[in-house]
Design a protein around this motif. Structure first.
Motif, PDB file in Angstrom:
ATOM      1  N   UNK A 265       6.519 -29.298 -30.604  1.00 45.09           N
ATOM      2  CA  UNK A 265       6.808 -28.968 -32.009  1.00 45.09           C
ATOM      3  C   UNK A 265       6.906 -30.241 -32.855  1.00 45.09           C
ATOM      4  N   UNK A 266       7.376 -31.327 -32.248  1.00 47.45           N
ATOM      5  CA  UNK A 266       7.482 -32.611 -32.948  1.00 47.45           C
ATOM      6  C   UNK A 266       6.135 -33.326 -33.052  1.00 47.45           C
ATOM      7  N   UNK A 267       5.139 -32.795 -32.392  1.00 44.33           N
ATOM      8  CA  UNK A 267       3.822 -33.424 -32.427  1.00 44.33           C
ATOM      9  C   UNK A 267       3.647 -34.499 -31.364  1.00 44.33           C
ATOM     10  N   UNK A 268       4.591 -34.583 -30.455  1.00 32.72           N
ATOM     11  CA  UNK A 268       4.517 -35.575 -29.387  1.00 32.72           C
ATOM     12  C   UNK A 268       3.925 -34.926 -28.130  1.00 32.72           C
ATOM     13  N   UNK A 269       3.679 -35.745 -27.136  1.00 35.71           N
ATOM     14  CA  UNK A 269       3.198 -35.264 -25.841  1.00 35.71           C
ATOM     15  C   UNK A 269       4.260 -35.594 -24.801  1.00 35.71           C
ATOM     16  N   UNK A 270       4.272 -34.843 -23.695  1.00 30.65           N
ATOM     17  CA  UNK A 270       5.258 -35.116 -22.657  1.00 30.65           C
ATOM     18  C   UNK A 270       4.578 -35.510 -21.367  1.00 30.65           C
ATOM     19  N   UNK A 271       5.309 -36.302 -20.600  1.00 33.87           N
ATOM     20  CA  UNK A 271       4.870 -36.755 -19.293  1.00 33.87           C
ATOM     21  C   UNK A 271       5.898 -36.208 -18.304  1.00 33.87           C
ATOM     22  N   UNK A 272       5.558 -35.133 -17.582  1.00 31.49           N
ATOM     23  CA  UNK A 272       6.554 -34.491 -16.710  1.00 31.49           C
ATOM     24  C   UNK A 272       6.740 -35.222 -15.381  1.00 31.49           C
ATOM     25  N   UNK A 273       7.996 -35.247 -14.926  1.00 27.92           N
ATOM     26  CA  UNK A 273       8.333 -35.801 -13.618  1.00 27.92           C
ATOM     27  C   UNK A 273       9.169 -34.778 -12.876  1.00 27.92           C
ATOM     28  N   UNK A 274       8.852 -34.570 -11.622  1.00 28.26           N
ATOM     29  CA  UNK A 274       9.644 -33.692 -10.769  1.00 28.26           C
ATOM     30  C   UNK A 274      10.985 -34.370 -10.500  1.00 28.26           C
ATOM     31  N   UNK A 275      12.028 -33.579 -10.308  1.00 28.89           N
ATOM     32  CA  UNK A 275      13.361 -34.124 -10.049  1.00 28.89           C
ATOM     33  C   UNK A 275      13.397 -34.982  -8.783  1.00 28.89           C
ATOM     34  N   UNK A 276      12.463 -34.787  -7.871  1.00 30.36           N
ATOM     35  CA  UNK A 276      12.431 -35.547  -6.614  1.00 30.36           C
ATOM     36  C   UNK A 276      11.679 -36.869  -6.734  1.00 30.36           C
ATOM     37  N   UNK A 277      11.106 -37.150  -7.887  1.00 28.91           N
ATOM     38  CA  UNK A 277      10.350 -38.391  -8.072  1.00 28.91           C
ATOM     39  C   UNK A 277      11.307 -39.577  -8.054  1.00 28.91           C
ATOM     40  N   UNK A 278      11.017 -40.608  -7.267  1.00 29.29           N
ATOM     41  CA  UNK A 278      11.896 -41.784  -7.207  1.00 29.29           C
ATOM     42  C   UNK A 278      11.963 -42.524  -8.552  1.00 29.29           C
ATOM     43  N   UNK A 279      13.113 -43.131  -8.823  1.00 27.00           N
ATOM     44  CA  UNK A 279      13.335 -43.849 -10.077  1.00 27.00           C
ATOM     45  C   UNK A 279      12.269 -44.915 -10.312  1.00 27.00           C
ATOM     46  N   UNK A 280      11.920 -45.671  -9.279  1.00 29.03           N
ATOM     47  CA  UNK A 280      10.925 -46.736  -9.440  1.00 29.03           C
ATOM     48  C   UNK A 280       9.584 -46.171  -9.906  1.00 29.03           C
ATOM     49  N   UNK A 281       9.192 -45.036  -9.374  1.00 29.03           N
ATOM     50  CA  UNK A 281       7.930 -44.400  -9.769  1.00 29.03           C
ATOM     51  C   UNK A 281       7.989 -43.948 -11.224  1.00 29.03           C
ATOM     52  N   UNK A 282       9.121 -43.356 -11.618  1.00 30.59           N
ATOM     53  CA  UNK A 282       9.292 -42.910 -13.010  1.00 30.59           C
ATOM     54  C   UNK A 282       9.213 -44.104 -13.954  1.00 30.59           C
ATOM     55  N   UNK A 283       9.921 -45.188 -13.619  1.00 32.43           N
ATOM     56  CA  UNK A 283       9.891 -46.394 -14.459  1.00 32.43           C
ATOM     57  C   UNK A 283       8.469 -46.941 -14.601  1.00 32.43           C
ATOM     58  N   UNK A 284       7.745 -47.017 -13.486  1.00 31.47           N
ATOM     59  CA  UNK A 284       6.374 -47.543 -13.524  1.00 31.47           C
ATOM     60  C   UNK A 284       5.468 -46.674 -14.390  1.00 31.47           C
ATOM     61  N   UNK A 285       5.565 -45.361 -14.216  1.00 28.20           N
ATOM     62  CA  UNK A 285       4.723 -44.446 -14.995  1.00 28.20           C
ATOM     63  C   UNK A 285       5.044 -44.524 -16.484  1.00 28.20           C
ATOM     64  N   UNK A 286       6.331 -44.572 -16.815  1.00 30.36           N
ATOM     65  CA  UNK A 286       6.726 -44.661 -18.221  1.00 30.36           C
ATOM     66  C   UNK A 286       6.244 -45.967 -18.843  1.00 30.36           C
ATOM     67  N   UNK A 287       6.335 -47.041 -18.077  1.00 31.47           N
ATOM     68  CA  UNK A 287       5.879 -48.339 -18.561  1.00 31.47           C
ATOM     69  C   UNK A 287       4.362 -48.355 -18.750  1.00 31.47           C
TER      70      UNK A 287
END
Length: 94
Positions: A26-48
């Protein structure tokens, strides 16, 4: 969060995730979904790599994004990383 931004969503599957996906769209943005089991390091790398504007998630998952120099236990902006926002599921069964 606004048009053209990419927002990470890191939470358990459920109604809250669906509501957040709709809110981000609704805000016109896009989302990048992560499963709750995804390790923090992987989430940080993907977001970066994706140059995401921030990440929205649940407290237990976002604990690694807290600023270690802060006395605030709630997640905040990490040094050099995206902003994080806590989503409470108090009173909801997942």
């Amino acid at each position: 969060m606004g048009a053209g931004n990419l927002i990470g969503l890191w939470m358990h599957r459920g109604l809250d995730l669906l509501v957040l996906q709709l809110a981000v769209a609704k805000c016109g943005a896009a989302w990048l979904p992560f499963d709750a089991k995804t390790p923090l390091a992987r989430v940080r790398d993907c977001l970066s790599d994706a140059r995401a504007a921030g990440v929205i998630g649940e407290r237990d998952l976002l604990a690694g994004f807290a600023d270690p120099s802060s006395s605030d236990p709630a997640p905040g902006v990490s040094a050099g990383g995206p902003a994080s926002v806590e989503v409470s599921n108090k009173g909801r069964e997942l």
